[in-house]
Design a protein around this motif. Structure first.
Motif, PDB file in Angstrom:
ATOM      1  N   THR A  70       0.807  -1.214   0.000  1.00 27.47           N
ATOM      2  CA  THR A  70       0.000   0.000   0.000  1.00 27.47           C
ATOM      3  C   THR A  70       0.844   1.269   0.000  1.00 27.47           C
ATOM      4  OG1 THR A  70      -1.728   1.173   1.255  1.00 27.47           O
ATOM      5  CG2 THR A  70      -0.140  -0.106   2.544  1.00 27.47           C
ATOM      6  N   THR A  71       0.245   2.339  -0.482  1.00 27.53           N
ATOM      7  CA  THR A  71       0.851   3.665  -0.383  1.00 27.53           C
ATOM      8  C   THR A  71       0.575   4.274   0.992  1.00 27.53           C
ATOM      9  OG1 THR A  71       0.582   3.942  -2.762  1.00 27.53           O
ATOM     10  CG2 THR A  71       0.958   5.940  -1.516  1.00 27.53           C
ATOM     11  N   ARG A  72      -0.292   3.670   1.756  1.00 23.98           N
ATOM     12  CA  ARG A  72      -0.590   4.155   3.109  1.00 23.98           C
ATOM     13  C   ARG A  72       0.678   4.204   3.964  1.00 23.98           C
ATOM     14  NH1 ARG A  72      -5.938   2.599   5.865  1.00 23.98           N
ATOM     15  NH2 ARG A  72      -7.489   2.652   4.183  1.00 23.98           N
ATOM     16  N   THR A  73       0.678   5.134   4.899  1.00 28.74           N
ATOM     17  CA  THR A  73       1.728   5.146   5.913  1.00 28.74           C
ATOM     18  C   THR A  73       1.544   3.933   6.837  1.00 28.74           C
ATOM     19  OG1 THR A  73       0.422   6.424   7.491  1.00 28.74           O
ATOM     20  CG2 THR A  73       1.749   7.670   5.896  1.00 28.74           C
ATOM     21  N   ARG A  74       2.558   3.672   7.655  1.00 30.69           N
ATOM     22  CA  ARG A  74       2.438   2.560   8.593  1.00 30.69           C
ATOM     23  C   ARG A  74       1.253   2.762   9.541  1.00 30.69           C
ATOM     24  NH1 ARG A  74       8.416   2.838  10.803  1.00 30.69           N
ATOM     25  NH2 ARG A  74       8.110   5.007  10.111  1.00 30.69           N
ATOM     26  N   GLU A  75       1.068   3.979  10.021  1.00 27.30           N
ATOM     27  CA  GLU A  75      -0.044   4.258  10.934  1.00 27.30           C
ATOM     28  C   GLU A  75      -1.383   3.998  10.249  1.00 27.30           C
ATOM     29  OE1 GLU A  75      -1.855   7.936  13.626  1.00 27.30           O
ATOM     30  OE2 GLU A  75      -0.107   8.271  12.344  1.00 27.30           O
ATOM     31  N   GLN A  76      -1.515   4.445   9.015  1.00 28.94           N
ATOM     32  CA  GLN A  76      -2.766   4.236   8.282  1.00 28.94           C
ATOM     33  C   GLN A  76      -3.004   2.749   8.006  1.00 28.94           C
ATOM     34  OE1 GLN A  76      -1.793   6.718   4.970  1.00 28.94           O
ATOM     35  NE2 GLN A  76      -2.852   8.517   5.793  1.00 28.94           N
ATOM     36  N   TYR A  77      -1.930   2.035   7.675  1.00 30.17           N
ATOM     37  CA  TYR A  77      -2.056   0.601   7.408  1.00 30.17           C
ATOM     38  C   TYR A  77      -2.497  -0.147   8.666  1.00 30.17           C
ATOM     39  CZ  TYR A  77      -0.607  -4.263   7.053  1.00 30.17           C
ATOM     40  OH  TYR A  77      -0.582  -5.630   7.119  1.00 30.17           O
ATOM     41  N   GLN A  78      -1.984   0.246   9.802  1.00 27.62           N
ATOM     42  CA  GLN A  78      -2.275  -0.491  11.037  1.00 27.62           C
ATOM     43  C   GLN A  78      -3.716  -0.330  11.507  1.00 27.62           C
ATOM     44  OE1 GLN A  78       1.039   1.031  13.249  1.00 27.62           O
ATOM     45  NE2 GLN A  78       2.448  -0.512  12.428  1.00 27.62           N
ATOM     46  N   GLY A  84      -8.353 -13.405   8.293  1.00 24.01           N
ATOM     47  CA  GLY A  84      -7.261 -14.323   8.005  1.00 24.01           C
ATOM     48  C   GLY A  84      -6.091 -14.120   8.935  1.00 24.01           C
ATOM     49  N   PRO A  85      -5.052 -14.940   8.772  1.00 26.52           N
ATOM     50  CA  PRO A  85      -3.875 -14.824   9.636  1.00 26.52           C
ATOM     51  C   PRO A  85      -3.169 -13.491   9.441  1.00 26.52           C
ATOM     52  CG  PRO A  85      -3.468 -16.344   7.816  1.00 26.52           C
ATOM     53  CD  PRO A  85      -4.922 -16.027   7.778  1.00 26.52           C
ATOM     54  N   ALA A  86      -2.542 -12.985  10.501  1.00 32.33           N
ATOM     55  CA  ALA A  86      -1.791 -11.733  10.406  1.00 32.33           C
ATOM     56  C   ALA A  86      -0.672 -11.892   9.384  1.00 32.33           C
ATOM     57  CB  ALA A  86      -1.215 -11.363  11.761  1.00 32.33           C
ATOM     58  N   ALA A  87      -0.520 -10.896   8.518  1.00 36.79           N
ATOM     59  CA  ALA A  87       0.507 -10.955   7.480  1.00 36.79           C
ATOM     60  C   ALA A  87       1.897 -10.832   8.103  1.00 36.79           C
ATOM     61  CB  ALA A  87       0.289  -9.855   6.459  1.00 36.79           C
ATOM     62  N   GLN A  88       2.788 -11.769   7.786  1.00 35.69           N
ATOM     63  CA  GLN A  88       4.161 -11.674   8.283  1.00 35.69           C
ATOM     64  C   GLN A  88       4.862 -10.468   7.675  1.00 35.69           C
ATOM     65  OE1 GLN A  88       6.733 -14.991   7.334  1.00 35.69           O
ATOM     66  NE2 GLN A  88       8.449 -14.174   8.525  1.00 35.69           N
ATOM     67  N   TYR A  89       4.597 -10.219   6.392  1.00 32.85           N
ATOM     68  CA  TYR A  89       5.196  -9.094   5.685  1.00 32.85           C
ATOM     69  C   TYR A  89       4.102  -8.136   5.214  1.00 32.85           C
ATOM     70  CZ  TYR A  89       9.417 -11.977   5.224  1.00 32.85           C
ATOM     71  OH  TYR A  89      10.526 -12.757   5.470  1.00 32.85           O
ATOM     72  N   ALA A  90       4.407  -6.856   5.235  1.00 35.17           N
ATOM     73  CA  ALA A  90       3.556  -5.846   4.615  1.00 35.17           C
ATOM     74  C   ALA A  90       4.458  -4.760   4.037  1.00 35.17           C
ATOM     75  CB  ALA A  90       2.581  -5.242   5.628  1.00 35.17           C
ATOM     76  N   ILE A  91       3.986  -4.144   2.969  1.00 37.85           N
ATOM     77  CA  ILE A  91       4.732  -3.076   2.299  1.00 37.85           C
ATOM     78  C   ILE A  91       3.920  -1.801   2.446  1.00 37.85           C
ATOM     79  CG2 ILE A  91       5.549  -2.220   0.069  1.00 37.85           C
ATOM     80  CD1 ILE A  91       5.955  -5.249  -0.677  1.00 37.85           C
TER      81      ILE A  91
END
Length: 275
Positions: A70-78, A84-91
């Motif tokens: 995503t183009t979202r910031t980390r705060e926005q993504y969180q 589903g299961p928590a993603a091990q990786y996120a961009i």
């Protein structure tokens, strides 16, 4: 036992998750799909998937390396809580951050910072130009995201014709890309890409197949970099008629497109496992 690993890198907003304004529910109300809220902002529901898409996300997360991209910031993504299961990786931040179990990878941060310093004009220069060129009559907000890129929130109906193109032409010569998405105008350094981050995660995971989806100009490099990709029938790429040999154009729009993208991901991952 098969050791094939499929990595799925998917954009979020208007690809998998949708605001109320972007849902596109043309059917009679009584026939509309049940929705699942996946994001709260300001104590109010903001983003949704269909319940069917929620079940598909659970299946996808259990059978692939699913990487929200995503183009979202980390705060926005969180703020986003997908089934589903928590993603091990996120961009996040358009490739500026690779999160590993929710924590930004410092080595990747250093690599990104070095490329931006070497290859494009500074954020300060671009921000100054954005603020100077924008008209208060239609500019609602100007923001810096993660000290990596800038965006404006505008009143779209009042935005002068040709203004975004003029900005894009100015930015291009300085190593930056401009993208208009809804009410937001993004200015992003060209080296800051989702594809570079996806390739790094694929390397770490030993992925044998990469799948991707997205709807905007900022997703184009991601779609090109994956082995197979899909884009919905709406969005910036659809409006421009953009496609590529490895990209399948879907007819669905709105939240129905999110469902169909997930079906395509699961189908392609299943075929890879059966190889």
């Amino acid at each position: 036992m098969s050791t094939q690993v499929t990595l799925v890198a998917s954009d979020l907003d208007r690809t998998l998750i949708y605001s109320a304004a972007a849902l596109s529910l043309p059917m009679p109300d009584a026939e509309a799909p049940r929705l699942l809220c996946v994001e709260i902002y300001g104590h109010k529901p903001l983003s949704y998937v269909t319940e069917t898409a929620g079940a598909l996300l659970e299946a996808l997360g259990g059978s692939t390396v699913f990487v929200p991209t995503t183009t979202r910031t980390r705060e926005q993504y969180q703020r986003v809580h997908l089934p589903g299961p928590a993603a091990q990786y996120a961009i996040c931040a358009n490739g500026g951050h690779i999160l590993v179990d929710g924590v930004s990878d410092r080595d990747w941060q250093r690599q990104v910072a070095a490329r931006l310093s070497d290859e494009c004009a500074s954020l300060a220069e671009v921000k100054a130009h954005l603020v100077a060129a924008a008209d208060p009559a239609w500019l609602l907000k100007e923001r810096i995201a993660e000290d990596l890129f800038a965006y404006l929130v505008v009143e779209r109906s009042l935005l002068p014709e040709g203004w975004v193109k003029e900005l894009a032409d100015w930015a291009d010569g300085r190593g930056w890309t401009v993208s208009l998405q809804g009410r937001k105008i993004y200015a992003v350094p060209k080296p800051l890409t989702k594809s570079a981050a996806m390739n790094e995660v694929a390397r770490r995971c030993g992925a044998s197949l990469t799948l991707a989806a997205g709807d905007s100009l900022l997703d184009a490099d991601l779609l090109l970099a994956a082995d197979r990709s899909w884009r919905p029938g709406h969005g910036e790429l659809a409006d421009s008629g953009w496609t590529a040999p490895n990209v399948e154009v879907l007819g669905e729009t709105g939240v129905a497109a999110g469902e169909e993208i997930l079906r395509r991901f699961i189908g392609a991952a299943g075929a890879e496992r059966r190889r």
